[in-house]
Design an enzyme around this catalytic site. Structure first.
Site, PDB file in Angstrom:
ATOM      1  N   CYS A 148       1.286  -1.024  -0.146  1.00 52.70           N
ATOM      2  CA  CYS A 148      -0.299   0.254  -0.242  1.00 52.70           C
ATOM      3  C   CYS A 148       0.929   1.461  -0.419  1.00 52.70           C
ATOM      4  CB  CYS A 148      -0.548  -0.159   0.940  1.00 52.70           C
ATOM      5  SG  CYS A 148      -0.233  -0.680   2.887  1.00 52.70           S
TER       6      CYS A 148
HETATM    7  N1  NAP Z   1      -4.614  -4.260   4.722  1.00 45.89           N
HETATM    8  C1  NAP Z   1      -4.254  -3.273   4.344  1.00 45.89           C
HETATM    9  O1  NAP Z   1      -4.830  -2.356   3.771  1.00 45.89           O
HETATM   10  C2  NAP Z   1      -2.719  -4.138   2.636  1.00 45.89           C
HETATM   11  C3  NAP Z   1      -2.593  -3.195   1.760  1.00 45.89           C
HETATM   12  C4  NAP Z   1      -2.329  -4.459   1.143  1.00 45.89           C
HETATM   13  C5  NAP Z   1      -1.351  -5.107   1.229  1.00 45.89           C
HETATM   14  N2  NAP Z   1      -1.779  -5.997   2.120  1.00 45.89           N
HETATM   15  C6  NAP Z   1      -1.122  -7.165   2.099  1.00 45.89           C
HETATM   16  O2  NAP Z   1      -2.713  -8.123   2.295  1.00 45.89           O
HETATM   17  C7  NAP Z   1      -2.113  -9.359   3.004  1.00 45.89           C
HETATM   18  C8  NAP Z   1      -3.518  -9.628   3.700  1.00 45.89           C
HETATM   19  O3  NAP Z   1      -3.605  -8.420   4.746  1.00 45.89           O
HETATM   20  P1  NAP Z   1      -4.978  -8.384   5.456  1.00 45.89           P
HETATM   21  O4  NAP Z   1      -5.249  -6.696   6.271  1.00 45.89           O
HETATM   22  O5  NAP Z   1      -6.222  -8.269   4.851  1.00 45.89           O
HETATM   23  O6  NAP Z   1      -4.697  -9.096   6.674  1.00 45.89           O
HETATM   24  P2  NAP Z   1      -5.389  -9.914   7.576  1.00 45.89           P
HETATM   25  O7  NAP Z   1      -7.306  -8.744   8.169  1.00 45.89           O
HETATM   26  O8  NAP Z   1      -4.919 -10.187   8.890  1.00 45.89           O
HETATM   27  O9  NAP Z   1      -6.345 -11.074   7.178  1.00 45.89           O
HETATM   28  C9  NAP Z   1      -5.229 -12.093   6.399  1.00 45.89           C
HETATM   29  C10 NAP Z   1      -6.647 -12.866   6.105  1.00 45.89           C
HETATM   30  O10 NAP Z   1      -5.774 -14.308   5.747  1.00 45.89           O
HETATM   31  C11 NAP Z   1      -6.193 -15.373   6.971  1.00 45.89           C
HETATM   32  N3  NAP Z   1      -5.078 -16.668   7.728  1.00 45.89           N
HETATM   33  C12 NAP Z   1      -4.030 -16.451   8.302  1.00 45.89           C
HETATM   34  N4  NAP Z   1      -3.003 -16.686   8.530  1.00 45.89           N
HETATM   35  C13 NAP Z   1      -3.976 -18.644   7.479  1.00 45.89           C
HETATM   36  C14 NAP Z   1      -2.850 -19.732   7.455  1.00 45.89           C
HETATM   37  N5  NAP Z   1      -1.727 -19.851   8.082  1.00 45.89           N
HETATM   38  N6  NAP Z   1      -3.909 -20.071   6.569  1.00 45.89           N
HETATM   39  C15 NAP Z   1      -4.961 -20.119   6.120  1.00 45.89           C
HETATM   40  N7  NAP Z   1      -5.087 -18.442   5.713  1.00 45.89           N
HETATM   41  C16 NAP Z   1      -4.822 -17.330   6.647  1.00 45.89           C
HETATM   42  C17 NAP Z   1      -7.073 -15.115   8.054  1.00 45.89           C
HETATM   43  O11 NAP Z   1      -7.656 -15.245   8.580  1.00 45.89           O
HETATM   44  P3  NAP Z   1      -8.485 -15.637  10.740  1.00 45.89           P
HETATM   45  O12 NAP Z   1      -9.138 -13.920   9.994  1.00 45.89           O
HETATM   46  O13 NAP Z   1      -9.934 -16.248   9.472  1.00 45.89           O
HETATM   47  O14 NAP Z   1      -7.373 -15.818  10.961  1.00 45.89           O
HETATM   48  C18 NAP Z   1      -7.799 -13.384   7.410  1.00 45.89           C
HETATM   49  O15 NAP Z   1      -8.628 -14.460   6.687  1.00 45.89           O
HETATM   50  C19 NAP Z   1      -0.908  -9.323   3.867  1.00 45.89           C
HETATM   51  O16 NAP Z   1      -0.286  -9.747   3.281  1.00 45.89           O
HETATM   52  C20 NAP Z   1      -1.051  -7.909   4.146  1.00 45.89           C
HETATM   53  O17 NAP Z   1       0.465  -7.160   3.951  1.00 45.89           O
HETATM   54  C21 NAP Z   1      -2.492  -5.621   3.085  1.00 45.89           C
END
Ligand code: NAP
Length: 337
Positions: free
Chosen positions: A149
């Protein structure tokens, strides 16, 4: 219809993907997975999707997800993505990974993420998914590494001028501010309402893991070793990234020429909007949209660039959908506003 799976649908970017994919007329969402105690309808987890989608959110079973989908979005934490990406790719699925696992050379990744990279083969073929930089390669890609981001805002803010910047010993200064959803949906005290409300804090000063991504991509574009000082700040808002970039104007072109370079770079870009010279964008201009709005001003011996995005849309899920549209030869604006 493109059959789409969202892995990590219970997280912030996963939820946003579902929202955007539902608006895309060329897409059918066929699988949603997360880590769930009890497999249940997705709209029970997120009631705002009631009557919009009827799918059971399941725990991940790679074979089952692959059977149902043409393309898989991995909205997973870094290190988790690189366990699953190879499995889906081996099964002939297209993959867009939202994590940082495939954005950097392995030595840089290992230094900044403190863990070994376990999928060197696919790291070689992953295309960095910034359409404004890589549209041609994204078109033919089976595997896209969606940008971070902060890097999306900073790279788009700098692309038009980076080749002409002569840094000597000076670094470009990047001051970025993010909303709290940038950290994902985890329960940390430091991210709680009581700690954030009416507060502002700098963190990971010149140590943030997105800094090497910006340097890597910008150095590649400019052919020079780009030096950056990057200071992220956490704001008491849910979503948005506001990046202010400072470059000494010494040795730069005139204000008119610089502005022309911005106009020229982004004239055909559907999701980058340039403000009139000297006028600065605001977060509310882009919230909930896939736009990156940019303003520039040359004054006080500095070129000041402001680039704003919604971290969950152009900074993550919106850009991922834009990449999917490009990969399938669709209008890249489908499902996006
Ligand atoms: N948030 C942002 O603004 C943003 C921007 C750019 C990129 N990203 C990247 O996008 C990715 C997701 O970010 P997010 O903000 O959506 O994170 P998040 O809200 O923490 O969600 C992570 C997801 O992955 C699942 N998960 C975690 N460990 C897992 C495993 N071992 N096996 C299967 N599923 C698993 C979680 O499941 P549960 O919740 O059910 O545990 C949840 O659905 C990250 O790598 C982050 O760095 C995020």
């Amino acid at each position: 219809m493109v059959k789409v799976a969202v892995v990590g649908a219970t997280g912030y970017t996963g939820e946003e993907l579902v929202e955007l994919l539902l608006r895309n007329p060329e897409v059918e969402i066929t699988s949603l997975t997360g880590i769930v105690e009890k497999e249940s309808d997705f709209s029970l987890l997120y009631p705002r999707f009631g009557k919009k989608i009827s799918l059971i959110c399941k725990n991940l079973d790679v074979a089952e997800v692959a059977k149902k989908s043409d393309i898989v979005f991995l909205a997973l934490p870094h290190t988790v993505s690189m366990k699953f990406a190879p499995e889906f790719l081996k099964k002939g699925k297209k993959v867009i990974d939202l994590s940082a696992d495939y954005r950097l050379p392995s030595d840089v990744y290992e230094k900044w993420y403190g863990t070994k990279h376990v999928d060197a083969d696919n790291l070689k073929t992953a295309v960095y998914g910034l359409p404004e930089l890589n549209r041609k390669n994204i078109k033919s890609a089976a595997f896209v590494a969606n940008p971070g981001c902060f890097p999306t805002s900073v790279i788009l803010g700098l692309l038009p001028v980076i080749k002409t910047v002569s840094q000597k010993d000076k670094a470009i200064i990047v001051d970025s501010k993010t909303g709290v959803t940038g950290a994902g949906r985890k329960g940390l005290v430091s991210l709680s309402f009581g700690e954030l409300d009416e507060n502002l804090r700098a963190y990971k000063v010149n140590e943030h893991q997105h800094m090497p991504e910006m340097k890597h991509i910008l150095s590649g574009v400019s052919g020079k070793d780009i030096k950056l000082n990057f200071v992220p700040h956490l704001m008491p808002i849910r979503r948005g990234i506001f990046s202010t970039i400072y470059i000494s104007s010494e040795g730069l072109d005139s204000a008119e020429k610089i502005y022309e370079a911005y106009k020229d770079t982004y004239k055909n870009e559907p999701f980058v909007r340039l403000r009139p010279m000297g006028s600065m964008p605001e977060l509310s201009d882009v919230r909930g949209t896939n736009f990156c709005d940019i303003g520039i001003k040359l004054a006080g011996g500095m070129l000041v660039i402001v680039a704003v995005i919604d971290n969950l849309v152009k900074g993550a899920s919106g850009q991922a959908v834009q990449n999917m549209n490009i990969m399938y030869g669709l209008d890249e604006r489908l499902g996006l506003v």
